[in-house]
Design a protein around this motif. Structure first.
Motif, PDB file in Angstrom:
ATOM      1  N   HIS A 193     -22.560  36.503 -47.945  1.00  0.00           N
ATOM      2  CA  HIS A 193     -21.660  37.394 -48.669  1.00  0.00           C
ATOM      3  C   HIS A 193     -20.708  36.613 -49.577  1.00  0.00           C
ATOM      4  N   ASP A 195     -19.929  34.987 -52.928  1.00  0.00           N
ATOM      5  CA  ASP A 195     -20.478  35.002 -54.279  1.00  0.00           C
ATOM      6  C   ASP A 195     -20.347  33.632 -54.920  1.00  0.00           C
ATOM      7  N   ARG A 196     -20.862  33.490 -56.149  1.00  0.00           N
ATOM      8  CA  ARG A 196     -20.906  32.179 -56.781  1.00  0.00           C
ATOM      9  C   ARG A 196     -19.510  31.598 -56.966  1.00  0.00           C
ATOM     10  N   LYS A 264     -27.364  35.387 -52.338  1.00  0.00           N
ATOM     11  CA  LYS A 264     -26.126  34.628 -52.125  1.00  0.00           C
ATOM     12  C   LYS A 264     -26.308  33.466 -51.146  1.00  0.00           C
TER      13      LYS A 264
END
Length: 331
Positions: A193, A195-196, A264
């Motif tokens: 979960h 993100d980048r 992710k």
């Protein structure tokens, strides 16, 4: 323009454009050419043939599974380089076999750990704690198959505990509920979960905070430990990390791009035209590559507070000092 105005203007430029700050950021006293370490295993070096091994090869313990010790040794030596209060008896610098085998086992710290721990998988946290406090940590929190030997492979034996006077002890909550305080290190497990931007911030944060950094990587994010020394960004805003690896058959720092896929998960991949170390690709049978599972930060205080080089000082303003939420590994 006075110095204060110049600093404010420079910070504004850095914050307004990621690419404006796209020059390498390294740990204190590290650059692309110096300050980093790359301890390599003797059992993973390509000697070509047995006859090419120098006699000193047999004066190093077997180390086929000691990537965690190699990565921890890199960080510990970098840390000891900053200290002026090291006891002369503390293993430091090059190992006794360095002159004959500069390719492998270069550090006295690594030799000491390999000589006193069994050749099995372990955790960098175990190495840090033994080096500082002379004890092991509960494997339920810090998994290890490697154990302290009853007798070292070669004399003399070492009890560890080279920095006990700093009182950097790991403590636990009453009733065995978990780890209460870890002044030596912290860790974060990447979940799908993140993100980048979150992943990039966590990786940058360790370097920005001047924490010696290791990564746990592998086909499923586990199984191998490597050392991270700094980061950069490319023209597209991708994060590039600077690494050394005990199993890459080379002495040297190399760069890899950090990829966060659609699910992710975090991967490392080689840059075009640079050393091909870790593969990452979508194929008919699914995703293949080297996944990043965890990051560890070595948080013991550095020695002398030195004024950083201009580029490092400027880039400290550009870093995203995100809080690093601690997550403990579970069995």
């Amino acid at each position: 323009m006075n110095l204060r105005s110049l600093s404010v203007a420079l910070l504004a430029v850095c914050l307004s454009s990621e690419t404006a700050c796209a020059v390498p950021v390294f740990l204190e006293n590290v650059s692309e050419t110096s300050g980093w370490y790359d301890c390599n295993k003797k059992t993973k070096w390509d000697w070509g043939s047995i006859s090419n091994r120098p006699s000193e090869y047999y004066k190093l313990p077997l180390d086929s599974q000691l990537c965690w010790a190699a990565a921890a040794s890199n960080v510990l030596q970098w840390w000891q380089d900053t200290r002026s209060d090291r006891d002369p008896a503390t293993p430091n610098g090059k190992s006794a076999t360095y002159a004959a085998m500069p390719e492998v086992g270069q550090l006295a710290i690594y030799y000491t750990i390999a000589n006193n721990w069994t050749d099995a998988g372990g955790s960098v946290e175990q190495a840090y704690n033994w080096w500082f406090n002379g004890s092991t940590l509960p494997s339920v929190f810090f998994p290890t198959d490697s154990q302290i030997r009853d007798q070292p492979v070669f004399s003399p034996a070492s009890p560890g505990g080279y920095w006990k006077e700093l009182d950097m002890n790991v403590t636990y909550t009453p009733g065995g509920g978990g780890v209460a305080d870890t002044p030596l290190f912290n860790s974060y497990t990447f979940y799908n979960h993140d993100d980048r931007n979150g992943v990039y911030g966590i990786l940058k944060n360790n370097i920005n905070n001047n924490w010696g950094t290791t990564l746990t990587i592998g086909q499923k994010g586990t199984g191998h430990a490597i050392t991270m020394w700094g980061y950069d960004t490319d023209a597209d805003g991708n994060l590039i990390v600077y690494l050394t690896d005990s199993d890459d058959y080379a002495v040297g720092m190399f760069r890899q791009k950090v990829v966060v896929d659609d699910q992710k998960y975090v991967y490392l991949t080689s840059l075009d035209g640079e050393k091909n170390v870790y593969g990452y690709s979508y194929e008919e049978l699914g995703l293949t590559g080297c996944q990043v599972g965890e990051i560890q930060g070595f948080t013991a205080p550095l020695g002398d507070l030195r004024i950083p080089e201009p580029s490092t000082g400027v880039l400290a303003l550009c870093g995203l000092f995100l809080p690093l939420w601690l997550r403990r590994r579970r069995p």
